[in-house]
Design a protein around this motif. Structure first.
Motif, PDB file in Angstrom:
ATOM      1  N   PHE A 154       0.823  -1.204   0.000  1.00 57.05           N
ATOM      2  CA  PHE A 154       0.000   0.000   0.000  1.00 57.05           C
ATOM      3  C   PHE A 154       0.871   1.274   0.000  1.00 57.05           C
ATOM      4  N   THR A 155       1.915   1.240  -0.835  1.00 57.24           N
ATOM      5  CA  THR A 155       2.757   2.443  -0.970  1.00 57.24           C
ATOM      6  C   THR A 155       1.967   3.600  -1.572  1.00 57.24           C
ATOM      7  N   THR A 156       1.003   3.284  -2.426  1.00 55.98           N
ATOM      8  CA  THR A 156       0.067   4.292  -2.923  1.00 55.98           C
ATOM      9  C   THR A 156      -1.344   3.747  -2.768  1.00 55.98           C
ATOM     10  N   ILE A 157      -2.292   4.627  -2.476  1.00 57.56           N
ATOM     11  CA  ILE A 157      -3.689   4.233  -2.309  1.00 57.56           C
ATOM     12  C   ILE A 157      -4.433   4.562  -3.595  1.00 57.56           C
ATOM     13  N   ALA A 158      -4.984   3.514  -4.257  1.00 59.24           N
ATOM     14  CA  ALA A 158      -5.701   3.731  -5.510  1.00 59.24           C
ATOM     15  C   ALA A 158      -7.099   4.275  -5.277  1.00 59.24           C
ATOM     16  N   GLY A 159      -7.675   4.003  -4.119  1.00 59.58           N
ATOM     17  CA  GLY A 159      -9.015   4.488  -3.833  1.00 59.58           C
ATOM     18  C   GLY A 159      -9.520   3.946  -2.509  1.00 59.58           C
ATOM     19  N   SER A 160     -10.663   4.454  -2.072  1.00 60.96           N
ATOM     20  CA  SER A 160     -11.243   4.001  -0.803  1.00 60.96           C
ATOM     21  C   SER A 160     -12.721   4.352  -0.765  1.00 60.96           C
ATOM     22  N   GLN A 161     -13.460   3.632   0.068  1.00 63.95           N
ATOM     23  CA  GLN A 161     -14.846   3.967   0.351  1.00 63.95           C
ATOM     24  C   GLN A 161     -15.080   3.799   1.844  1.00 63.95           C
ATOM     25  N   THR A 162     -15.936   4.656   2.398  1.00 62.15           N
ATOM     26  CA  THR A 162     -16.248   4.646   3.832  1.00 62.15           C
ATOM     27  C   THR A 162     -17.679   4.172   4.048  1.00 62.15           C
ATOM     28  N   TYR A 163     -17.869   3.346   5.084  1.00 56.19           N
ATOM     29  CA  TYR A 163     -19.158   2.714   5.347  1.00 56.19           C
ATOM     30  C   TYR A 163     -19.576   2.979   6.788  1.00 56.19           C
ATOM     31  N   PRO A 164     -20.879   3.098   7.038  1.00 51.46           N
ATOM     32  CA  PRO A 164     -21.343   3.350   8.408  1.00 51.46           C
ATOM     33  C   PRO A 164     -21.199   2.116   9.273  1.00 51.46           C
ATOM     34  N   ALA A 165     -21.080   2.337  10.578  1.00 53.87           N
ATOM     35  CA  ALA A 165     -21.144   1.230  11.527  1.00 53.87           C
ATOM     36  C   ALA A 165     -22.588   0.749  11.586  1.00 53.87           C
ATOM     37  N   THR A 166     -22.801  -0.548  11.358  1.00 51.83           N
ATOM     38  CA  THR A 166     -24.163  -1.080  11.250  1.00 51.83           C
ATOM     39  C   THR A 166     -24.440  -2.196  12.235  1.00 51.83           C
ATOM     40  N   GLY A 167     -23.597  -2.348  13.270  1.00 52.75           N
ATOM     41  CA  GLY A 167     -23.872  -3.335  14.296  1.00 52.75           C
ATOM     42  C   GLY A 167     -23.150  -4.637  14.087  1.00 52.75           C
TER      43      GLY A 167
END
Length: 628
Positions: free
Chosen positions: A229-242
């Motif tokens: 992970f020397t470079t990050i190609a992308g990401s997505q964030t998700y809610p805490a759902t239990g």
């Protein structure tokens, strides 16, 4: 009763004169000087909702005494007030009762309710109906994220109260802010990543405390072309759902409201969590994973149906087959699914799969209340075996406002090391979960042999001191007092939704299991005089073993749950009879090499228990329990 309280006084009449008497605090009653003859004995009580089993009995007196024994369910009402700091927007406050005498009471039975805390309000009131005599902790939390789950950041509180022989008002309760999450030394589990056309499905495990309460407020999935992970190609964030839901994230190439899109290519994946200003350690890395549709041996076609539903604008559909053995998902992503239904064509290998779909109406890339789906623990995903190309039956998603089910459970407890001495009983488990709408309140208003009205709590770790998880939705478990449930029994629920509407929801018993569904332990596995720290675990499957999936559990002594198959960190609901051939070697899980007992050795002289649950395709169960 539960929690060291006396049995309330009840009236009992005998059909001569008539004569009546009052029961003692242990429930006993006596009529003296009764002439020979046949009489009807009838119990009743004032001031409580009640249901006696049986309602009355006929007895004959013939130059000696006679007896009549009854079971009764009593229901009182607990009311109270909750105070809290004002919030900028409305939140739901959920309440649930926990028996304070959990050593002798069924802690899985949860009475409860909820109310809406309006924006800027500082207090609210509640009423819980159908509560039996007992000592209780009234527990509450304010739902910060709107998904009906308890998070460490929620406002929460509790008060102790007792129900004896009348409706009561509980002491006022104040909700206080949760403690700090302290997640910097923890990491979410990234259990697997499966590619499909234009995206991936990731399976994860939440970060929780010792009470199984979720600590993060969100999670982020990252991808990179490098395993370091020397470079990050992308990401997505998700809610805490239990901790009791589907535990799935979706990322795709078309759109992302929670981060960047996932471009076609080959990537490594990892995840981390966030709680306020804190971030967790990274999960283990999964990969390399190459984007693209599954290219396996067999082409399977079919239709996902959601009659009467027009997907929300931008709401995607995910459909496919989850391999129950490998944990790999073979699926297809539809950015603009059709109105009412969507056809698919997917290439899969030979195997046994959960046949699943998710219509992400909330568009958050995770399974949350209000999505149309059949993959969470409250449902029973359809299982299919594929060994050739062809069409599958239509997969029908529940498009009603709520999903309602009544499960039955047959319990068979062996006594005195004997296959002929046992205690058996039936329980029913009403369950109401969100479907097209989010459910925030449930009252059972009609049921055979059970007391109504009865308010059911949402399933939450906030309502059990041992932190037991129980899936999603509103669930209840009640003994039927010796009455065997029947196929076709009808249960009715008044359901309230997050949009303020309400309606009647009905569930019908689909099947009832008995002794023919039980596994049969062999003689060496029943002994209580074991001299080995490795127990004998041997059994014979029931006739027609393919009709059921199975769950194994070994507990307890002073250690709680010691070993269970499937393990807690798997998405499997059970194993098949072909996956485990008895005897089961202690410490070796044929379905998951990493699933081992804790502790690994037993203590000679301590008492233990193991049980195996057989579950049919309707979710109904039969459990055999063996002392060791």
């Amino acid at each position: 009763t539960c929690g060291n309280v006396n049995i309330p006084n009840m009236q009992v009449s005998i059909s001569t004169s008539p004569v009546q008497t009052v029961t003692a605090t242990n429930g006993s009653f006596n009529f003296s000087n009764i002439p020979n003859g046949t009489y009807t004995i009838t119990p009743w009580i004032s001031g409580a909702v009640s249901i006696f089993s049986p309602g009355n009995q006929s007895v004959t007196v013939s130059n000696s005494g006679a007896s009549a024994n009854f079971s009764v369910a009593l229901g009182y009402t607990i009311s109270g007030t909750v105070t809290y700091t004002s919030q900028s927007s409305a939140h739901q406050v959920y309440l649930g009762l926990e028996n304070t005498n959990t050593s002798s009471c069924n802690s899985s039975t949860t009475y409860g309710t909820s109310f809406t805390a309006a924006a800027s309000s500082t207090s609210g009131t509640y009423t819980i109906q159908g509560v039996p005599p007992g000592s209780y902790s009234v527990n509450a939390f304010m739902d910060s994220f709107g998904y009906g789950i308890n998070n460490i950041s929620d406002l929460s509180g509790a008060v102790i109260t007792s129900v004896t022989s009348s409706n009561i008002t509980a002491p006022s309760m104040t909700l206080y802010p949760g403690g700090g999450a302290q997640i910097t030394s923890s990491a979410p589990q990234l259990q697997g990543v499966s590619p499909f056309n234009n995206g991936v499905l990731a399976q994860f495990g939440a970060i929780t405390n010792t009470f199984n309460t979720e600590l993060p407020t969100s999670y982020t999935l990252q991808w990179s072309t490098s395993s370091s992970f020397t470079t990050i190609a992308g990401s997505q964030t998700y809610p805490a759902t239990g901790t009791g839901g589907a535990n799935l994230w979706f990322a795709n190439t078309t759109s992302a409201t929670n981060g960047s899109t996932l471009a076609s290519g080959t990537y490594y994946f990892r995840a981390y969590a966030t709680a306020g200003a804190e971030t967790s350690e990274y999960s283990s890395t999964v990969g390399p994973i190459t984007m693209g549709s599954p290219s396996q041996t067999y082409t399977v076609t079919g239709t996902v149906q959601y009659t009467g539903i027009t997907p929300n604008s931008g709401a995607p559909l995910y459909a496919g087959f989850y391999d129950t053995g490998t944990g790999v998902f073979y699926g297809e992503y539809f950015p603009t699914p059709g109105t009412g239904s969507q056809t698919y064509s997917i290439k899969v290998p030979a195997g046994t799969f959960y046949y699943v779909a998710v219509l992400d109406q909330a568009k958050v890339g995770a399974v949350v209340p209000g999505d149309l789906q059949d993959v969470n623990n409250s449902g029973t995903p359809q299982t299919v075996t594929i060994s050739a190309s062809g069409a599958q039956s239509t997969l029908v998603l529940n498009t009603s406002n709520a999903q309602s089910i009544v499960y039955t459970q047959f319990q068979y407890d062996m006594q005195n090391n004997s296959t002929t001495q046992y205690n058996s009983s039936y329980e029913v488990e009403p369950s109401v979960a969100s479907a097209a709408k989010q459910v925030v309140g449930v009252t059972m208003v009609s049921a055979p042999t059970l007391l109504v009205p009865l308010d059911i709590a949402i399933c939450s770790t906030a309502f059990t001191s041992n932190g037991n998880s129980c899936g999603e939705g509103f669930q209840f478990q009640l003994n039927t007092n010796g009455v065997t449930p029947n196929v076709g029994d009808v249960y009715d629920f008044n359901v309230t939704y997050s949009d303020g509407t309400s309606g009647l929801v009905t569930a019908t018993v689909a099947s009832v299991l008995g002794t023919s569904a039980l596994v049969v332990p062999n003689a060496s596995s029943i002994s209580l005089t074991a001299t080995s720290t490795h127990p004998s675990l041997n059994w014979t499957y029931p006739t027609n073993p393919s009709n059921y999936t199975y769950q194994f559990q070994f507990c307890c002594s002073n250690n709680g749950d010691i070993w269970q198959i499937p393990g807690q960190n798997t998405n499997s609901n059970g194993f098949t009879y072909t996956q485990i051939t008895p005897p089961l070697t202690w410490g070796t899980d044929p379905t998951n090499g990493g699933n081992t007992p804790s502790p690994s050795l037993l203590t000679i002289g301590d008492g233990y228990n193991w049980q195996i649950q057989s579950t049919d395709s309707n979710g109904n169960a039969a459990i055999i329990s063996v002392n060791y």
